[in-house]
Design a protein around this motif. Sequence first.
Motif, PDB file in Angstrom:
ATOM      1  N   GLU A  65     -40.794  56.742   0.648  1.00 40.69           N
ATOM      2  CA  GLU A  65     -40.213  57.312   2.113  1.00 40.69           C
ATOM      3  C   GLU A  65     -41.455  57.824   2.986  1.00 40.69           C
ATOM      4  OE1 GLU A  65     -36.461  59.006   3.264  1.00 40.69           O
ATOM      5  OE2 GLU A  65     -35.787  58.193   1.453  1.00 40.69           O
ATOM      6  N   SER A  67     -42.467  59.291   6.347  1.00 40.65           N
ATOM      7  CA  SER A  67     -42.068  59.904   7.849  1.00 40.65           C
ATOM      8  C   SER A  67     -43.733  60.007   8.523  1.00 40.65           C
ATOM      9  CB  SER A  67     -41.484  61.388   7.800  1.00 40.65           C
ATOM     10  OG  SER A  67     -40.366  61.177   7.074  1.00 40.65           O
ATOM     11  N   HIS A 103     -40.027  56.105   8.501  1.00 40.03           N
ATOM     12  CA  HIS A 103     -39.164  56.941   9.477  1.00 40.03           C
ATOM     13  C   HIS A 103     -40.121  57.305  10.721  1.00 40.03           C
ATOM     14  CE1 HIS A 103     -35.878  57.918   6.825  1.00 40.03           C
ATOM     15  NE2 HIS A 103     -36.842  58.154   5.686  1.00 40.03           N
ATOM     16  N   VAL A 105     -41.004  59.196  13.615  1.00 40.97           N
ATOM     17  CA  VAL A 105     -40.811  60.336  14.194  1.00 40.97           C
ATOM     18  C   VAL A 105     -41.675  60.441  15.549  1.00 40.97           C
ATOM     19  CG1 VAL A 105     -40.464  62.997  13.889  1.00 40.97           C
ATOM     20  CG2 VAL A 105     -40.323  61.244  11.898  1.00 40.97           C
TER      21      VAL A 105
END
Length: 128
Positions: A65, A67, A103, A105
């Motif tokens: 993952e 971000s 992700h 952001v």
Amino acid sequence: MPSTRVETRAGWIGDRHDALIAAVQSALVEGIRIPEQDRDIRIIEYPAHAFAPPASKGPGYTIIEVSMFAGRSVEAKRRLYAALVREFAAFGVPAGDVKVVVHDVPRENWGLGGKSAADIELGFKVEV
């Protein structure tokens, strides 16, 4: 300044944590063009009873993952996915056993040193 979490079953990495972190960093630099020194990578290994991959996956099944600040192009993300799969292949992990979740952001939702990242000069380009 991505924040990257690598999650997998315990056992297959062995004493290669430093090499795996270097491999992930290399893929990030290649894929989304971050500066080499911009590193924030964590490896989390779970005991087999606490990590349940799909039945068709091998012992090295890994979820990565990332971000990161919104603004990277689809092409940059494609470069990242391909680079991560290539780097994990060197550890014996097949392409189908690498899952990547990005992700995006917004910079105003990221705090660094008590400030919004939207108010900080990053020193590198996000829109790649």
